[in-house]
Scaffold this motif. Structure first.
Motif, PDB file in Angstrom:
ATOM      1  N   ASN A  60       0.818  -1.220   0.000  1.00 58.25           N
ATOM      2  CA  ASN A  60       0.000   0.000   0.000  1.00 58.25           C
ATOM      3  C   ASN A  60       0.849   1.267   0.000  1.00 58.25           C
ATOM      4  O   ASN A  60       0.570   2.208  -0.736  1.00 58.25           O
ATOM      5  N   ILE A  61       1.871   1.277   0.820  1.00 55.47           N
ATOM      6  CA  ILE A  61       2.680   2.490   0.955  1.00 55.47           C
ATOM      7  C   ILE A  61       3.537   2.717  -0.291  1.00 55.47           C
ATOM      8  O   ILE A  61       3.705   3.839  -0.755  1.00 55.47           O
ATOM      9  N   LEU A  62       4.056   1.637  -0.845  1.00 54.48           N
ATOM     10  CA  LEU A  62       4.984   1.777  -1.971  1.00 54.48           C
ATOM     11  C   LEU A  62       4.307   1.551  -3.321  1.00 54.48           C
ATOM     12  O   LEU A  62       4.962   1.635  -4.365  1.00 54.48           O
ATOM     13  N   LEU A  63       3.017   1.272  -3.285  1.00 53.54           N
ATOM     14  CA  LEU A  63       2.232   0.980  -4.500  1.00 53.54           C
ATOM     15  C   LEU A  63       2.874  -0.139  -5.319  1.00 53.54           C
ATOM     16  O   LEU A  63       3.032  -0.019  -6.545  1.00 53.54           O
ATOM     17  N   LEU A  64       3.257  -1.184  -4.621  1.00 49.20           N
ATOM     18  CA  LEU A  64       3.844  -2.345  -5.299  1.00 49.20           C
ATOM     19  C   LEU A  64       2.834  -3.492  -5.293  1.00 49.20           C
ATOM     20  O   LEU A  64       2.070  -3.636  -4.335  1.00 49.20           O
ATOM     21  N   PRO A  65       2.855  -4.312  -6.316  1.00 49.12           N
ATOM     22  CA  PRO A  65       1.972  -5.482  -6.294  1.00 49.12           C
ATOM     23  C   PRO A  65       2.487  -6.493  -5.263  1.00 49.12           C
ATOM     24  O   PRO A  65       3.657  -6.460  -4.892  1.00 49.12           O
ATOM     25  N   MET A  66       1.599  -7.375  -4.801  1.00 50.36           N
ATOM     26  CA  MET A  66       2.040  -8.400  -3.852  1.00 50.36           C
ATOM     27  C   MET A  66       2.415  -9.660  -4.623  1.00 50.36           C
ATOM     28  O   MET A  66       1.755 -10.026  -5.582  1.00 50.36           O
ATOM     29  N   THR A 126      10.972  -7.723   5.580  1.00 46.31           N
ATOM     30  CA  THR A 126      10.776  -6.626   4.607  1.00 46.31           C
ATOM     31  C   THR A 126      11.649  -6.859   3.373  1.00 46.31           C
ATOM     32  O   THR A 126      11.189  -6.708   2.239  1.00 46.31           O
ATOM     33  N   HIS A 127      12.903  -7.258   3.587  1.00 51.50           N
ATOM     34  CA  HIS A 127      13.762  -7.587   2.437  1.00 51.50           C
ATOM     35  C   HIS A 127      13.091  -8.663   1.575  1.00 51.50           C
ATOM     36  O   HIS A 127      13.118  -8.594   0.347  1.00 51.50           O
ATOM     37  N   GLY A 128      12.528  -9.662   2.242  1.00 54.38           N
ATOM     38  CA  GLY A 128      11.874 -10.752   1.511  1.00 54.38           C
ATOM     39  C   GLY A 128      10.733 -10.238   0.650  1.00 54.38           C
ATOM     40  O   GLY A 128      10.646 -10.546  -0.557  1.00 54.38           O
ATOM     41  N   TYR A 129       9.859  -9.432   1.239  1.00 53.78           N
ATOM     42  CA  TYR A 129       8.721  -8.885   0.479  1.00 53.78           C
ATOM     43  C   TYR A 129       9.206  -8.013  -0.683  1.00 53.78           C
ATOM     44  O   TYR A 129       8.671  -8.068  -1.789  1.00 53.78           O
ATOM     45  N   LEU A 130      10.232  -7.199  -0.410  1.00 54.32           N
ATOM     46  CA  LEU A 130      10.726  -6.303  -1.467  1.00 54.32           C
ATOM     47  C   LEU A 130      11.352  -7.095  -2.614  1.00 54.32           C
ATOM     48  O   LEU A 130      11.061  -6.835  -3.785  1.00 54.32           O
ATOM     49  N   HIS A 131      12.195  -8.052  -2.269  1.00 58.97           N
ATOM     50  CA  HIS A 131      12.904  -8.797  -3.322  1.00 58.97           C
ATOM     51  C   HIS A 131      11.984  -9.704  -4.126  1.00 58.97           C
ATOM     52  O   HIS A 131      12.284 -10.024  -5.279  1.00 58.97           O
ATOM     53  N   ALA A 132      10.876 -10.111  -3.516  1.00 62.55           N
ATOM     54  CA  ALA A 132       9.914 -10.929  -4.257  1.00 62.55           C
ATOM     55  C   ALA A 132       9.278 -10.100  -5.377  1.00 62.55           C
ATOM     56  O   ALA A 132       8.808 -10.635  -6.379  1.00 62.55           O
TER      57      ALA A 132
END
Ligand SMILES: [Zn+2]
Length: 263
Positions: A60-66, A126-132
């Motif tokens: 939500n904050i970074l407007l990235l897909p999950m 957080t690294h995991g979510y970002l790198h995915a």
């Protein structure tokens, strides 16, 4: 701490005693997280709920897909066992309380139950979510965001330790912010505490001051995700702001004043 590894695991290290096995009993599986822990975890553990919710916060904050890519989290019961496991399997890694490991096929987090487990897990997951989602995220941004999101939910990344540390260094004239310098860093093992703190400050400034700055960061992440190697964010920020170094120092002063009022 992020470690990207193509290095094969070292097997059967002689002289280090009995082989330490990874925590193997799966205790918790929700959305992307697969948590394996030495310690039995209650089903609705608050920390694990928070880690699950972070996935949505970040999107939500970074407007990235999950993403649905699993993140395996290994939780050792104590520091000694964790350290022995690391020595046996990843002897080249720097000595850290926790770390995130990415290879071609997996995203993994290693940590142990201790005083800082909540902060460490928020950071590494957080690294995991970002790198995915953004596999080529620049190092400074990856760490800056992990530092922002290691703060408990609802506190908007207000990192007292970094505010104190940066303010002290600025007053002693031992530090001047430079986003272009941070952007040139490529080796996680060479990032200093000051680099982590400064990365956090730029992220906090972008996310928590003006909507157009937050949008700039969101746009940058979208570019990093699509192209793999986008033009550095500092170019766009300088075009938009002009005196971003003064502004980021001004932001630090405001944060420092807010912190003084708390006391
Ligand atoms: Zn990190």
């Amino acid at each position: 701490m992020l470690i990207t590894s193509a290095i094969a695991l070292v097997a059967g290290c002689a002289g280090l005693g009995r082989r330490v096995e990874l925590p193997s009993e799966k205790q918790f599986e929700r959305e992307q997280l697969r948590v394996f822990s030495d310690v039995e975890l209650p089903k609705n553990h608050r920390l694990l709920e928070e880690l699950t919710a972070r996935r949505r916060d970040i999107a939500n904050i970074l407007l990235l897909p999950m993403s649905d890519e699993p993140i395996q989290v290994y939780l050792f019961d104590d520091e000694k066992r964790y350290q022995r496991y690391l020595k046996q399997n990843h002897p080249q890694f720097p000595n850290r309380r926790a770390f995130f490991l990415k290879n071609d096929t997996e995203l993994k987090v290693f940590a142990y139950w201790g005083e800082f487990v909540a902060e460490d897990l928020r950071h590494e997951v957080t690294h995991g979510y970002l790198h995915a989602t953004v596999p080529n995220i620049p190092l400074w941004l990856d760490e800056g965001l992990a530092e922002y999101f290691e703060i408990p939910r609802g506190e908007k990344g207000f990192h007292r330790q970094h505010i104190y540390f940066l303010t002290k260094h600025a007053k002693q004239n031992r530090w001047h912010p430079s986003l272009t310098r941070l952007e040139s860093l490529v080796d996680p093992a060479k990032m200093s505490q000051l680099d982590y703190a400064e990365s956090w400050l730029w992220v906090h400034y972008l996310l928590e001051t003006k909507p157009e700055y937050r949008k700039l960061l969101q746009d940058q992440l979208a570019r990093d995700r699509m192209t793999g190697k986008a033009k550095p964010l500092s170019n766009f920020l300088h075009e938009l702001v002009g005196d971003e170094q003064d502004e980021v120092i001004g932001h630090l002063v405001e944060l420092s004043n807010a912190m003084k009022k708390e006391q």
